[in-house]
Design a protein around this motif. Sequence first.
Motif, short mmCIF file in Angstrom:
data_model
loop_
_atom_site.label_atom_id
_atom_site.label_comp_id
_atom_site.label_asym_id
_atom_site.label_seq_id
_atom_site.Cartn_x
_atom_site.Cartn_y
_atom_site.Cartn_z
N SER A 341 0.83 -1.20 0.00
CA SER A 341 0.00 0.00 0.00
C SER A 341 0.86 1.25 0.00
N VAL A 342 1.91 1.27 0.83
CA VAL A 342 2.81 2.43 0.89
C VAL A 342 3.51 2.63 -0.44
N ARG A 343 3.99 1.53 -1.04
CA ARG A 343 4.71 1.64 -2.31
C ARG A 343 3.81 2.20 -3.41
N LYS A 344 2.58 1.70 -3.49
CA LYS A 344 1.66 2.17 -4.52
C LYS A 344 1.32 3.65 -4.33
N SER A 345 1.07 4.05 -3.06
CA SER A 345 0.74 5.45 -2.79
C SER A 345 1.93 6.35 -3.09
N SER A 346 3.13 5.91 -2.71
CA SER A 346 4.34 6.68 -2.98
C SER A 346 4.56 6.87 -4.47
N SER A 347 4.35 5.80 -5.24
CA SER A 347 4.52 5.87 -6.69
C SER A 347 3.47 6.77 -7.32
N ARG A 348 2.24 6.65 -6.86
CA ARG A 348 1.14 7.44 -7.40
C ARG A 348 1.36 8.94 -7.15
N LEU A 349 1.91 9.27 -5.98
CA LEU A 349 2.12 10.67 -5.62
C LEU A 349 3.45 11.21 -6.15
N GLY A 350 4.32 10.32 -6.62
CA GLY A 350 5.65 10.76 -7.02
C GLY A 350 6.44 11.26 -5.83
N LEU A 351 6.23 10.65 -4.68
CA LEU A 351 6.83 11.10 -3.44
C LEU A 351 7.43 9.91 -2.69
N ARG A 352 8.74 9.76 -2.82
CA ARG A 352 9.43 8.66 -2.13
C ARG A 352 10.30 9.26 -1.04
N THR A 353 10.15 8.79 0.17
CA THR A 353 10.87 9.35 1.32
C THR A 353 11.67 8.26 2.01
N ASP A 354 12.50 8.67 2.98
CA ASP A 354 13.25 7.69 3.77
C ASP A 354 12.31 6.75 4.49
N ALA A 355 11.16 7.28 4.94
CA ALA A 355 10.18 6.45 5.64
C ALA A 355 9.53 5.45 4.69
N SER A 356 9.08 5.91 3.53
CA SER A 356 8.40 5.00 2.61
C SER A 356 9.35 3.92 2.10
N ALA A 357 10.63 4.27 1.91
CA ALA A 357 11.61 3.28 1.45
C ALA A 357 11.72 2.13 2.43
N ARG A 358 11.55 2.41 3.72
CA ARG A 358 11.62 1.36 4.73
C ARG A 358 10.31 0.60 4.85
N TYR A 359 9.20 1.31 4.85
CA TYR A 359 7.90 0.63 4.94
C TYR A 359 7.67 -0.33 3.77
N GLU A 360 8.18 0.05 2.60
CA GLU A 360 8.01 -0.81 1.42
C GLU A 360 8.60 -2.19 1.62
N LYS A 361 9.57 -2.30 2.50
CA LYS A 361 10.29 -3.56 2.70
C LYS A 361 9.59 -4.51 3.67
N MET A 362 8.44 -4.09 4.24
CA MET A 362 7.69 -4.91 5.20
C MET A 362 8.45 -5.03 6.53
N LEU A 363 8.20 -4.10 7.43
CA LEU A 363 8.90 -4.06 8.70
C LEU A 363 8.25 -4.97 9.74
N ASP A 364 9.00 -5.29 10.76
CA ASP A 364 8.52 -6.11 11.86
C ASP A 364 7.54 -5.30 12.73
#
Length: 390
Positions: A341-364
């Motif tokens: 969900s984070v990756r799709k929203s980030s791509s759709r908005l053209g907004l990639r951040t340090d936070a989204s880069a980590r959430y995309e990886k599926m955190l514990d």
Amino acid sequence: MFVSMNWIQEYVDLSGENIESLIKRFTLSTAEVEDIIYKGKEVQGVIIAEIKSVENHPNSKKLHLLKVDTGSGIVDCVCGAPNVEVGQRVAFAPVGSHVVGMEITEATVAGYVSQGMCCGEDELGISDDHTGLMVIDSDAPLGTDIKSIYAIDDIIFEVDNKSLTNRPDLWGHYGIAREFAVIANKPLLPLSLTEPVYSGSEKIDVEIKRPDIAWRYTCVGFKNITRKLSPTNWRIRLFYCGMRAISLLVDITNLIMLEMGQPTHAFDGNKIDEIKIGTPEENCKFTTLDNTERDITTDTLLIKNATTPVAIAGIMGGLDSEIVGDTNSVVLECANFDGVSVRKSSSRLGLRTDASARYEKMLDPEMTVTAAKRFAYLLQSIDEGAKVAS
């Protein structure tokens, strides 16, 4: 991603080890290292000094004529910094010392002899701030080498992010320190945490309306916050790892992200009443922290204060709830969101951040509580009067 060996060695004792050799072994065993950078190498002989007098230069509106106490004598210095004041303790580069890109020699500036230079942080390579002098927040004796007070010397290595795609545990210093502990056969030290102690009845009202993509939401409120500026060593650490120091509360959230790989977000506590996590019923506009208005679609997960959006979940907070100069209370968000969900929203908005880069990886999901306890520890270690509010 930039990794600080000073930071790594807070969790694993590597004294007596060849650091370059360990980094090469890290490349062979774990992830590709692209570069090794020796920070602070150019800075030599810079000391703590005190400004004893300030006079305006007779022929310049910008320059000042200073008398500077180096601990071993009074010297003359011509300085153009706008924030110079009598009594300031500053980073001073005497004749024969080195700063970034130059050796200091006695010079004549606009007709007056200058026997050294009062330094800004950018001249020491510890930030990109060139607005004025670096004011020392230490009571160490005059003449003390600045490197004995601040962690200017460091070995930074850059890891190729692509080689970490399948290792979300390595998107923070603590995870990488675990690798170094194994490589060097040394114990991994635990993170220092504080259990947030709260004896009142006030709760932050939190409702997750989309549990399918908002998997966990941990929230703690703090009040009575009086400190605004992070310690110098924290600000140096952020800069060396590619981030800019902003304010104490924001800096702590960034330190935790760089340390644990767990993004957190600090809302101004005076602007948050109740938190609702869900997707909007219709398309809307939202202004993010970078002062850009974004088009939000109905499949974008939002954090709302009641009905008003305050953040795009996992990507960026909103301008209206940001930490400002007079913020004295904070609502801390430590969350876990669906990476897809984070990756799709980030791509759709053209907004990639340090936070989204980590959430995309599926955190514990278990890290959210640990991150809240780490925030409490770091905040209260600097601001002892800060209290848990909810």
